[in-house]
Design an enzyme around this catalytic site. Structure first.
Site, PDB file in Angstrom:
ATOM      1  N   SER A   8      27.380 -15.648 -51.130  1.00 17.21           N
ATOM      2  CA  SER A   8      26.342 -16.467 -51.614  1.00 17.21           C
ATOM      3  C   SER A   8      26.069 -17.671 -52.119  1.00 17.21           C
ATOM      4  O   SER A   8      26.631 -17.037 -53.715  1.00 17.21           O
ATOM      5  CB  SER A   8      24.934 -15.227 -52.152  1.00 17.21           C
ATOM      6  OG  SER A   8      24.031 -16.242 -51.952  1.00 17.21           O
ATOM      7  N   ASP A 173      22.659  -6.365 -48.339  1.00 12.70           N
ATOM      8  CA  ASP A 173      22.928  -8.493 -49.065  1.00 12.70           C
ATOM      9  C   ASP A 173      22.270  -7.641 -50.446  1.00 12.70           C
ATOM     10  O   ASP A 173      20.780  -7.110 -50.406  1.00 12.70           O
ATOM     11  CB  ASP A 173      22.205  -9.393 -48.781  1.00 12.70           C
ATOM     12  CG  ASP A 173      21.690 -10.801 -49.128  1.00 12.70           C
ATOM     13  OD1 ASP A 173      22.311 -10.654 -49.931  1.00 12.70           O
ATOM     14  OD2 ASP A 173      20.754 -11.705 -48.917  1.00 12.70           O
TER      15      ASP A 173
HETATM   16  C1  DX5 Z   1      18.901 -12.522 -53.184  1.00 11.00           C
HETATM   17  C2  DX5 Z   1      19.673 -12.700 -52.358  1.00 11.00           C
HETATM   18  C3  DX5 Z   1      21.138 -12.607 -52.368  1.00 11.00           C
HETATM   19  C4  DX5 Z   1      22.105 -12.661 -53.620  1.00 11.00           C
HETATM   20  C5  DX5 Z   1      23.189 -11.732 -53.752  1.00 11.00           C
HETATM   21  O1  DX5 Z   1      17.448 -12.339 -52.835  1.00 11.00           O
HETATM   22  O2  DX5 Z   1      18.933 -12.785 -51.125  1.00 11.00           O
HETATM   23  O3  DX5 Z   1      21.976 -13.297 -50.999  1.00 11.00           O
HETATM   24  O4  DX5 Z   1      22.837 -14.250 -53.508  1.00 11.00           O
HETATM   25  O5  DX5 Z   1      23.249 -11.930 -54.777  1.00 11.00           O
HETATM   26  P1  DX5 Z   1      24.724 -10.484 -55.271  1.00 11.00           P
HETATM   27  O6  DX5 Z   1      25.503 -11.030 -54.755  1.00 11.00           O
HETATM   28  O7  DX5 Z   1      24.437 -11.081 -56.721  1.00 11.00           O
HETATM   29  O8  DX5 Z   1      23.343  -9.266 -55.483  1.00 11.00           O
HETATM   30 ZN    ZN Z   2      21.180 -13.094 -49.032  1.00 11.52          ZN
END
Ligand code: DX5
Ligand code: ZN
Length: 228
Positions: A8, A173
């Site tokens: 992401s 996610d």
């Molecule tokens: C949060 C996003 C994610 C985010 C995840 O609402 O949809 O895609 O980037 O980040 P991590 O992997 O750090 O939890």
């Molecule tokens: Zn996301």
């Protein structure tokens, strides 16, 4: 279905997006979080940035729209170059019509569920989708702790996919990292979004490889995958 790892870019340096895309070469998709400060309390990027990023990388873009009125905006992200577009069911006025429109425009259609949204009411919609996204944090920010209480929903969704014999991908996610990815794979996920676990690592490409190795090993041992 093979394991897929989608870094992401929410955790990347937004001033150097083209370089940050190159830094994760070997990733299956780039996950692009679009937030409108209404559906979630955060604001990120929109169509012009997706257009530029699509030109700057060969890695396909997986656009996760955390926005109100996706019925109105999602098709523009396909036109901007996204190969997969995810809308939130909580925000969509007509999810079936929207999924069909995304597919008709040539992208994969995907639907996301916030943590408090159950999968069961949407069982009949699954054939309309190419991917289902189960949020494992409340959407809005990177770097949050993984919600273990989502694992039963992942399992139940994987069972529904099997029951209907669908080719649907199951994405997770939020809080996906070396310490949580095996639980996700074991429960039935096959597409893994990771923001801070990839871009927070000293070598993001190596982090992608390591997450893939872990997820593949956990999938090989998972009961849902052994049936196939
Ligand atoms: C949060 C996003 C994610 C985010 C995840 O609402 O949809 O895609 O980037 O980040 P991590 O992997 O750090 O939890
Ligand atoms: Zn996301």
């Amino acid at each position: 279905m093979a394991v897929q790892i989608n870094p992401s870019i929410l955790s990347a340096d937004f001033a150097r997006l083209a370089d940050e895309a190159k830094a994760v070469e070997g990733a299956d998709w780039l996950h692009v979080d679009v937030m409108d400060n209404h559906f979630v309390p955060n604001l990120t990027l929109g169509v012009p940035v997706v257009e530029s990023l699509a030109r700057a990388t060969d890695t396909p873009l997986d656009c996760h729209l955390m926005i109100e009125a996706p019925d109105r905006w999602a098709p523009q992200y396909v036109e901007a170059g996204a190969s997969s577009v995810t809308f939130h069911v909580e925000a969509a006025a007509a999810p079936v019509r929207l999924a069909r429109e995304i597919r008709a425009k040539g992208a994969r259609a995907s639907m996301a569920l916030k943590p408090a949204t159950p999968i069961e009411p949407y069982e009949d919609l699954l054939p309309e989708l190419d991917m289902l996204l189960i949020m494992t944090v409340e959407p809005g920010f990177g770097g949050q702790a993984f919600l273990d209480i989502m694992l039963p929903k992942i399992r139940r969704t994987r069972e529904l996919i099997g029951k209907h014999g669908l080719e649907l991908w199951l994405q997770v996610d939020g809080g996906v990292s070396a310490s949580t990815i095996e639980r996700c794979a074991d429960a039935g996920a096959d597409v893994f979004v990771a923001g801070s676990a990839v871009y927070g690592a000293s070598d993001p490409a190596e982090a992608v490889r390591a997450l893939r190795t872990q997820a593949e090993a956990a999938t090989a041992k998972a009961s849902w995958a052994c049936d196939h």
